[in-house]
Every structure is written in structure tokens, then in C-alpha cells.
Scaffold this active site. Structure first.
Site, PDB file in Angstrom:
ATOM      1  N   GLU A 181     -63.673  13.883  -9.157  1.00 12.50           N
ATOM      2  CA  GLU A 181     -63.205  12.514  -9.345  1.00 12.50           C
ATOM      3  C   GLU A 181     -63.878  11.825 -10.520  1.00 12.50           C
ATOM      4  OE1 GLU A 181     -64.434   9.526  -6.417  1.00 12.50           O
ATOM      5  OE2 GLU A 181     -65.879  10.982  -5.635  1.00 12.50           O
ATOM      6  N   GLU A 216     -62.162   4.514   1.919  1.00  7.01           N
ATOM      7  CA  GLU A 216     -63.576   4.692   1.586  1.00  7.01           C
ATOM      8  C   GLU A 216     -64.115   3.353   1.083  1.00  7.01           C
ATOM      9  OE1 GLU A 216     -66.368   7.911  -0.793  1.00  7.01           O
ATOM     10  OE2 GLU A 216     -64.914   6.720  -1.912  1.00  7.01           O
TER      11      GLU A 216
END
Length: 259
Positions: free
Chosen positions: A143, A240
Site C-alpha cells: 500500500e 481501518e
């Protein structure tokens, strides 16, 4: 319809870690994420997940000292042996927990390391993880992370993540697209999701500023989720975020979207 997962390293902190899969299931999630599921025996996590009836969507390869302010492993020249040990640890856990994807955190190499060498190191490490975990049928993602929260993070845009995956050249690699990080770094989330959908293996989200639940910041999640509904994306979308209160009190964004 979007399949949501709950990140148990940030949500449901009101209960002990191994009780969080059940708490997530009661709240309407059918999958969970655990950033680093290495503090308990894998069998205990397996039992908790199975008892709750939830899948493990994602976890991370151990990242060395990254989470305590260090440089990390994957993109740091000279730490390749430590990264391979971390992958071996992840493999042991993955054999038991069978996550859909495992994420590799690139890290924050210090100024003593030349960027191109760091990218070559990261690419080589990604290729290794992709091969080893691919043999188990588990996808590998990496990511882009914003450099406001993580100064010097090696890959900080969608294109940078795609470029290093291309450099690695392994078919078992895709990006983890984090709405929170990419809103800070580049915006235009819906266009980016549409453009890169085929190369996204996992999605995570939080609102910004603050990294709290949807509705607390500037991201128009109704539009983003509607766009995701239209895309041929078959992965999970992971919550998240840092709850602004009790986790159960921050789930209004799920209304009408529970499976």
C-alpha cells in the site's frame, strides 16, 4: 454489494483481542483484519475466527521496528535477511489462518539510503513474498501511505505502488488501496478506484482529517461506496479507523449495507 471487513487492531478495542472476531460478527461484519496476528498462537486465532464465523481478509508481514518509529524491513537495503525471516513467520501463521491477502509494508528508509536502491530492494522482497505466499494460494498486496502521518514512507501515491509492483514483476501482486491515505496524498478517489480496479487486491478506509469513522471528515463515503458497488471488485473493503467513541456507536455508515 460491498463486503466489509473490520480491522480488529483498531476496532472493538473495548474487548480482549481474541473476543473481537465475535464482536465484529455481532456488529454485522463477515470478515476481519488483524494487522499483526503474531502475539497469540495461530491456533487460538483460528479458533476465535471459526467460532465467530468470520473470514480473515488481511494481515501484514511483520514489519520489524516500523511500528515503533523505525525504518521497517521491506524497502530498507541491508535488511533483506530479516525480511525473509518475517515472511517465513507470516507463512507459518498463514498456513493456519488462511487470509485472503497479506500486506507488505514498504517502510521508511532513512536518508542514508538512495531511493532507487530502496525501490529495488522493495521490489525484490515483494517478488519473494509473492512467490512464497502464492504457493499457498494467498495474495500479496502493498500500500501507499501518506507522508503526513509517516514521513519518508517509501511509496506514497497510487502510481508509486503500481510502479514498484511492476518492478517486482510477479503476477501475485496487487495494491492495497487505502482511501484515507490517498485522500491526503492525491484525492480524486472515485476516478482512481475506477482506473485501477483490476490491480486492487484490498481496500481500506477511514475519514480525514482525524482518521475516524465515515461521516466525521471530508470524504463523501456514500458516493465512494456507490462507485464501488458498480465496479467489478471482488475483494473486501476494510474499516481501518480510530473510532470516535465505542466501536458499536460508530457504525451508522453500515446501515443498509449489512449483508
Amino acid at each position: 454489494m460491498i463486503r466489509f471487513s473490520a480491522n480488529l487492531s483498531m476496532l472493538f478495542l473495548e474487548v480482549p483481542e481474541l473476543e473481537r472476531p465475535a464482536a465484529a460478527r455481532r456488529a454485522g461484519f463477515d470478515a476481519v483484519e488483524v494487522q499483526f496476528p503474531y502475539g497469540h498462537e495461530a491456533g487460538l486465532w483460528r479458533d476465535a475466527l471459526q467460532a465467530a464465523g468470520v473470514d480473515l481478509a488481511l494481515c501484514n508481514v511483520p514489519a520489524g521496528d516500523l511500528m515503533t518509529g523505525g525504518q521497517g524491513l521491506a524497502g530498507v537495503p541491508g535488511r533483506e535477511a530479516a525480511f525473509r525471516e518475517a515472511v517465513a513467520q507470516a507463512v507459518k501463521v498463514a498456513r493456519v489462518l488462511r487470509p485472503r491477502n497479506i500486506n507488505v509494508l514498504a517502510g521508511c528508509p532513512g536518508p542514508e539510503h538512495e531511493r532507487e536502491r530502496c525501490l529495488d530492494t522493495l521490489a525484490g522482497n515483494l517478488a519473494h513474498a509473492a512467490q512464497v505466499l502464492g504457493d499457498l494460494g494467498i495474495g500479496v498486496v502493498t500500500e501507499a501511505v501518506n507522508t503526513v502521518d509517516r514521513p519518508r514512507y517509501l511509496i506514497d501515491t497510487t502510481q508509486a505502488a503500481l510502479d514498484v509492483i511492476d518492478r517486482a514483476g510477479h503476477p501475485n501482486l496487487r495494491i492495497q488501496y487505502d482511501l484515507y491515505h490517498m485522500q491526503i496524498m492525491e484525492g480524486d478517489l472515485i476516478r482512481s478506484l475506477r482506473t485501477h480496479c483490476a490491480r486492487i487486491g484490498h481496500i481500506q478506509f477511514a475519514d480525514t482529517p482525524g482518521r475516524h469513522e465515515p461521516g466525521t471528515g471530508e470524504i463523501h463515503f456514500a458516493n465512494v461506496f456507490a462507485a464501488l458497488d458498480e465496479l467489478p471488485y471482488d475483494g473486501f473493503v476494510g474499516a481501518e479507523y480510530v473510532p470516535s467513541g465505542r466501536t458499536e456507536d460508530t457504525l451508522a455508515w453500515m446501515e443498509g449495507r449489512r449483508r
